[in-house]
Design an enzyme around this catalytic site. Structure first.
Site, PDB file in Angstrom:
ATOM      1  N   GLU A   6       0.802  -1.419   0.791  1.00  0.00           N
ATOM      2  CA  GLU A   6      -0.151  -0.228   0.308  1.00  0.00           C
ATOM      3  C   GLU A   6       1.255   1.298   0.576  1.00  0.00           C
ATOM      4  O   GLU A   6       0.549   2.331   0.850  1.00  0.00           O
ATOM      5  CB  GLU A   6      -0.824   0.022   1.772  1.00  0.00           C
ATOM      6  CG  GLU A   6      -1.874  -1.348   2.177  1.00  0.00           C
ATOM      7  CD  GLU A   6      -2.785  -1.084   2.814  1.00  0.00           C
ATOM      8  OE1 GLU A   6      -4.320  -1.517   2.176  1.00  0.00           O
ATOM      9  OE2 GLU A   6      -2.086  -1.231   3.824  1.00  0.00           O
ATOM     10  N   CYS A  48     -11.212   0.539   6.867  1.00  0.00           N
ATOM     11  CA  CYS A  48     -10.408   1.757   7.068  1.00  0.00           C
ATOM     12  C   CYS A  48     -11.301   3.193   5.972  1.00  0.00           C
ATOM     13  O   CYS A  48     -11.880   4.328   6.327  1.00  0.00           O
ATOM     14  CB  CYS A  48      -9.313   1.989   6.332  1.00  0.00           C
ATOM     15  SG  CYS A  48      -8.963   1.680   5.379  1.00  0.00           S
TER      16      CYS A  48
HETATM   17 ZN   LIG Z   1      -8.892   3.092   2.940  1.00  0.00          ZN
END
Ligand SMILES: [Zn+2]
Length: 654
Positions: free
Chosen positions: A323, A416
């Site tokens: 990420e 998230c």
């Molecule tokens: Zn996120």
């Protein structure tokens, strides 16, 4: 008319009456800042404008959807288990509490503007009470480490997200207090924060969290409470970073920005959300303590991120595996990770840098990210979301999991992003304008109004505009001041030409440093019309961005456009479409597409390149029948049908 260059004025302290109640970021009275945010009751978005529509959709759809999913996915149940009220297996990620906290923050901002939403108020009251019951006697609050792994508490700072979750709790508490929605949550937050000070404070354990977030949250909690140890702890966490305290981990210390002291860092690295949250914390602490090395480092890293590693949409992070940011210019369109949370973090960071410096480039970048990196993550119905935001979806795309989904999903196992969207959208009106001792600055254009105390008097500016679909912005000033004050209007970097009229008469208003500054004794009812020229633009990338060489992106105003399969003739493969650079290109208002008011029509052709994957020598494409292409705003892609899409369009070579 005189001009004022506020970015060069000496730092000011908060003008009286501007910060109470305060918005998402509120520098303290001793902070070194160029601009000051307005309170959440000093800016309003008209539900008829695009940003107002987003905020209303957030209230009516996204937020209730988040609340439902916190129950369904087990986040609330986890806290009940931590409170000893039910005996169920822990559900979801070990940092699942953070989604509860982010939703609480969103609910607080929303209730600040819509206090009559009883369902939302019940959610806040019930959840705050539950958090208080789930909190341990010493102030510790984390359902995973209470229920599942009590022996692991504080044992794995690289992985545990305990301080990350604490940070989101603090931010929820700050929002709930600033809006007056739930002062009780501050009591919960402070009990936990006091425990952190005791454990990690000056004579305490030397540790940092693998996922930055608590730094900016502690700075905000300090701003709310005036309790200096919270700010000192935020600074200590920054000072301790870069000493290798987190170990090597799976991806190396640069993954969580622990490879070099923050003031010495020269490049953004690793997990993009962590990097951007860390930068936000650096700006907050730098502003509060006058630590220019922190601010200088944040600006330097911003330049590295934006000039070498950001997508044309303003998205950050090109690598799926960790990420993370890629190498300089490593910006593949089809394999863009571009996590929604990183785009939200970019908005947060740019707003903080704008407040700190007054530099227009941060407002420009905030706008780019908002329209083209945050907005695409939400479906038109407000109940489906992208986690990663590719700039190209190929014909025959196969998903490698939730993070590479071809369509927006209702929820994620790592959820998230949706509640992060909710908290930004609920507080969006806080990002429109700022005030300074001698004037008001408007950074984002949207129908609505802003109020401020300027030159000792209450003034208000009413804004009417179809932005971003049109470049005309009409402003009406009300309120009476006996002395001159300056209304500053941002001229976005993409805008090459504009006109300004005051009460119908044209005025010369050169933009300096990205802003037009109009200084006068404003008579109530004075109108200002700013007309930003908004032609369609061909955008090309730096030649080092190999992935999109030979392509252009289309933009108009702040919006990046894209091609979708839905607009191609049947049987046409999107990857074979070429843009004809000589053909006319026009923005078209579409009455028949209420959700897509402006499309771009351009000339193209379908290329025939043969079947061989590789050929010796230069490949020659046989041009096919010309066709008219329709490009739509990238943030709206994937709402009509699932299918291929691309932002970067190859230019015909023959
Ligand atoms: Zn996120």
């Amino acid at each position: 008319m005189t001009e004022q260059k506020f970015s060069e004025t000496s730092p000011v302290t908060s003008p009286a009456g501007l910060r109470d109640p305060a918005g998402p970021v509120s520098p303290g009275p001793g902070a070194v800042a160029a601009l000051w945010p307005l309170g959440p009751d000093q800016a309003r978005l008209d539900p008829g404008g695009l940003l107002g529509q987003w905020q209303r959709r957030n209230a009516e759809d996204t937020l209730p959807h988040c609340v439902d999913n916190l129950h369904r996915a087990g986040n609330i149940g986890n806290l009940r288990a931590a409170a000893g009220e039910q005996d169920t297996a822990f559900a979801g990620m070990w940092f699942a509490d953070s989604d509860v906290h982010k939703t609480l923050e969103a609910a607080a901002w929303e209730l600040g503007t819509s206090p009559g939403d009883e369902a939302l108020r019940s959610f806040v009251e019930d959840t705050v009470a539950l958090l208080a019951r789930a909190q341990q006697a010493d102030g510790y609050l984390n359902s995973y480490f209470t229920v599942v792994a009590p022996d692991e508490r504080w044992r794995k700072p690289d992985w545990s997200h305990e301080l990350y979750c604490a940070g989101h709790l603090f931010q929820a508490a700050v929002a709930a207090a600033r809006t007056g929605v739930s002062p009780e949550l501050v009591t919960v937050a402070r009990r936990f924060a006091d425990l952190l000070v005791e454990r990690f404070g000056p004579d305490g354990v030397e540790e940092v969290c693998g996922h930055p977030e608590v730094e900016t949250a502690l700075a905000e909690l300090y701003r709310l409470t005036g309790h200096r140890p919270y700010l000192d702890l935020a600074r200590r966490f920054l000072d301790l970073r870069g000493r290798g305290l987190l170990g090597h981990g799976r991806f190396g210390p640069a993954y969580y920005q622990d490879h070099v002291p923050v003031r010495e860092a020269r490049e953004v690295t690793g997990h993009a959300v962590r990097q951007l949250y860390l930068l936000a914390g650096m700006v907050d602490v730098g502003v509060e303590t006058g630590d220019h090395m922190l601010l200088d480092a944040a600006e330097r890293l911003w330049e590295d991120a934006v000039h070498r590693r950001a997508y044309v949409t303003g998205a950050h992070g090109s690598r799926h595996r960790d990420e993370a940011y890629g190498d300089p210019y490593e910006l593949p369109a089809d394999r863009a990770y571009a996590e929604t949370c990183a785009a939200i973090a970019s908005v947060h960071l740019n707003w903080r840098l704008l407040l700190a410096t007054g530099r227009a480039r941060y407002a420009d970048e905030m706008e780019r990210a908002l329209y083209n990196a945050v907005a695409p993550a939400v479906s038109s119905d407000g109940r489906h979301f992208f986690y990663s935001n590719p700039l190209q979806l190929r014909t025959g795309h196969t998903s490698s999991g939730e993070e590479a989904a071809a369509r927006r999903l209702p929820w994620y196992s790592c959820a998230c992003c949706p509640p992060n969207i909710a908290r930004l959208m609920a507080s969006l009106h806080g990002y429109l304008a700022t005030a300074h001792d001698d004037g008001l600055q408007i950074h984002l254009y949207a129908s609505g109004s802003v109020d401020a105390v300027v030159a000792g008097a209450a003034v208000s500016v009413d804004v009417r505009t179809e932005y971003p679909w049109e470049g005309r912005i009409e402003l009406t000033v009300s309120g009476e001041t006996a002395v001159p004050w300056t209304l500053s209007l941002r001229v976005p970097a993409w805008c090459d030409a504009y006109t300004v009229r005051i009460d119908g008469g044209p005025v010369m208003a050169p933009a300096r440093d990205g802003y037009i500054r109009l200084t006068r004794v404003w008579a109530p009812g004075t109108t200002v019309v700013l007309d930003l020229d908004m032609p369609v633009r061909h955008v090309t990338a730096h030649p080092r961005v190999d992935a999109v060489r030979g392509c252009v992106a289309l933009a108009r105003g702040p919006l990046v456009y894209c091609l979708e399969q839905a607009d191609l003739p049947p049987g046409t493969v999107l990857e074979d479409v070429r843009l004809d650079p000589a053909a006319p290109i026009t923005a078209i208002h579409r009455q028949d597409l209420p959700d897509i008011p402006v499309v771009i029509n351009l000339g193209g052709q379908v290329a025939h390149a043969g079947d061989s994957l590789y050929v010796t020598g230069r490949r020659r494409e046989r041009p096919g029948t010309p066709l008219t292409l329709t490009a739509v705003p990238y943030f709206l892609w994937g709402n009509r049908s699932e299918g291929p899409m691309r932002v970067w369009i190859p230019v015909a070579t023959s």
